[in-house]
Enzyme design. Sequence first.
Site: not given
Length: 859
Positions: A128, A271, A303-304, A326
């Site tokens: 990214e 990912n 968050h991920e 985001e």
Amino acid sequence: MTNKTQTPQKIYLKDYTPPSYAVEKVDLDIRLFDDHAIVGARLHMTRAHAGKLELFGRDLTLKSICLNGRELSVEDYQVDEEGLTILEAPDSALIETWVQISPQTNTTLEGLYQAGTGDELMFVTQCEPEGFRKIAFFPDRPDVLTEYTTRLEAPKRFGTLLANGNLIESGEVDEDRHYTIWHDPTKKPSYLFAAVIANLEVMQDSYTTMEGREVLLEIYADAQDIDKCHVGMQALKDAMKWDEDNYGRAYDLDRYMIVATGQFNMGAMENKGLNIFNTSCVLSSPETTTDERSFHVKSVIAHEYFHNWTGNRITCRDWFQLCLKEGFTVFRDQSFSGDFRSKAVQRIEDVSLLRSAQFAEDAGSLAHPVRPESFVEINNFYTMTIYEKGAEIVRMIANFLGKDKFRQGSDEYFARYDGQAVTVEDFLSALSVADARVMDFLPWYRQPGTPVVSGSYHVQGDKVSVKLAQKTRHVPNYDAPIALPIPVDTAIFDSATGEMLASQMLLLTKDSDVFEFDGIELSDGAHPVVSILRNFSAPVKSDFDYTDEDLARLVAFETEGFNRWQALQTLVNRWLFGTSKEADLIVDVIQKAVDALIDSDPMLAARLFDLPSQKELAMAYDENYDPAFVKARRDELYQLIADGLSADAKRWYHRLPMQAYEDTPDARGRRLLRNVLLDLRLTANDNDVKDDAYQQYEQASCMSERLGALTAMINHNLDQKDNYVHDFYEKFSHEDLVIDAWFSAQAMSDHTSVKHIAALMQRKDYDWNTPNRVRTTLGALAAKPVQLWTAEGLDLYLSAVERLDSTNPLLAARLLSALARWYTLTPDHKAMAKQKLTELSAKATSKNVLEFLENMQTV
Ligand code: ARG
Ligand code: ZN
């Protein structure tokens, strides 16, 4: 060679066109050798829209290319620095390319790159936003979703070969080499591709989803760090459960992997099924990690994980929509974190960050909308505005809708767009099934600048009218600002009894408006105390005509902890800017509030000593900003508070004895408060505090206590400080993240000069290829404006930017962005800064740095 006379090309949102080809499937084959790698990519493409067949590719050496089984010759395609175009492509095309790349010399930390050395040598990817094109020729844009099969082949000394999805095969190539094959059944954009070639240990666990899926959870780290993965593992399970409970979203694969690497530009990357994390955002142990960092680990893991739905299953149509994933995901991780500690403290931290970093961005030369309309380098737009202001917009909408309607809207979003690449408008349109007025929030995504809400109140009989007005600065190169919908959560208290008489979420939609509260029954002789923008209901600056006494009352009566803190902050700001002279009132208010909170919410009590950062205070100046003056004012107030509370601070400190380590919100709060009080006592210079500092270090049960003591010793230049600085280094010399903290603690101190910082940067263990290490000193310098804005400070800072411009442009540009408000300085300083930035413009070569320099000079 970059041609310096060429201005880098700008890309516009209005020029978006859909991809000409879809890629149904891709088979990748990545073969790692000692000094290079070979990558094969087989793309099954079918025409989707009119247009040429274009593949992006950067720093790739093309070895061969076949179209539908036929080897192409040079006349059949065009290739340049940005990619490859096939001149006459059929509607159905199987394209097979083989390229050579050089991960071993890739210092940009983008694409496939080498991280670590020696025993810890590993190769990881960061795709990214546009890193995949450094691995293979591909339509590397987020609206091309593809099913990936990945084969990894490497020497056997790399025992860990990971890619997205499920492991379907592994085996030996020959005596020295082995391979694995992974298949990811979910279609994804190329920016979510990941591969890891390493030699790591793994911590395993499992989680059963609400749908009954048994998921294998794995965290991979270096052998010496594997026992520091428990906090992260628990966080992952908590996040999985939280997303089920709060959004009805379950995980969708049989395996979820997290890999820790010491060399990473950002915090972490989502990912699909294979997150890659900066070690600083996944490793945690009581002995090596402060409470603050440890809680940060929890929130980044969440968050991920949350991106799996907000980002991966539903992704962005183009990079202008970055805030779509985001902003929503930050809002989700903030809500999650608030459920694991004092909600007030969570909001205080999020708002403090927004104010000191995002408001500054919005007030400076790099101001941009939450959804930008143009960019040169998308990496420059992973900003506070897109993340934090983006989250605030979602929060406003969520509060405006209320819990049930917001859930109805988010359910609609997931149902409608699962598997698609969408826009901000799509997001709002899904949420608007709950209330059509959600669409009115769209201008928040388009308009840069922080609105200022000013207000006053007026009493007539039992009626209180609250007048509110809004104003946003006109940011150069954007349309004149318009009025935005601003939710202003407002309550009215009785000045004598402290009772809350009314509360309502007001929605200011015009330039100014009056809101009436009827039937306000005050006690005898009392007046209404109006509290606005409760819980920071909108990302705005506010200016309400409170009296100092009413602010002091709000610190005592407000029912929300955030608002108590805010009332105190307002008093503090008034003193700092000279509109109030009453330091005694501040001291008195803190004393009472801490006494009331020390047992019930020690972390909130600790936050009551907050003073706005120097950077935040600098924002009040659009010209003639004098860093030394601002710092002196701030130091003066801190000294008055320390002197005024010296007896209390000692008493409070001893009410918080050191105890065996526990990881509970209460224990963390007590440790934080103890550290705050230690610094306060050293400022007041009370008699036995030095021994308390040494003792706290010696008897520390955890890093929060030890580093708190060390930092206090450094900041107050205690006699034995050098011994402890040395002792700390010796104890932790093999722990990179602790040594980062060691660098930071020194660099942050006012007693550490620019020369001293420069000397730290000359050390052998100061590794320019490790962003965490680089940030320790430069981040500290950026936080010390008095030192930064000197010739010496700027030279040091800008020489680092120049050095990184060629090796790691992403990091270089981020560092540079801290200087965005250079033009507000006093004339001499301003002229000096301008000259130095101009000199850098002549030397820089990366798009990243050049774009920022250009924007910084058009103020
Ligand atoms: N999507 C990642 C996150 O928010 C950030 C990755 C950005 N990386 C970059 N090279 N710009 O967690
Ligand atoms: Zn993110």
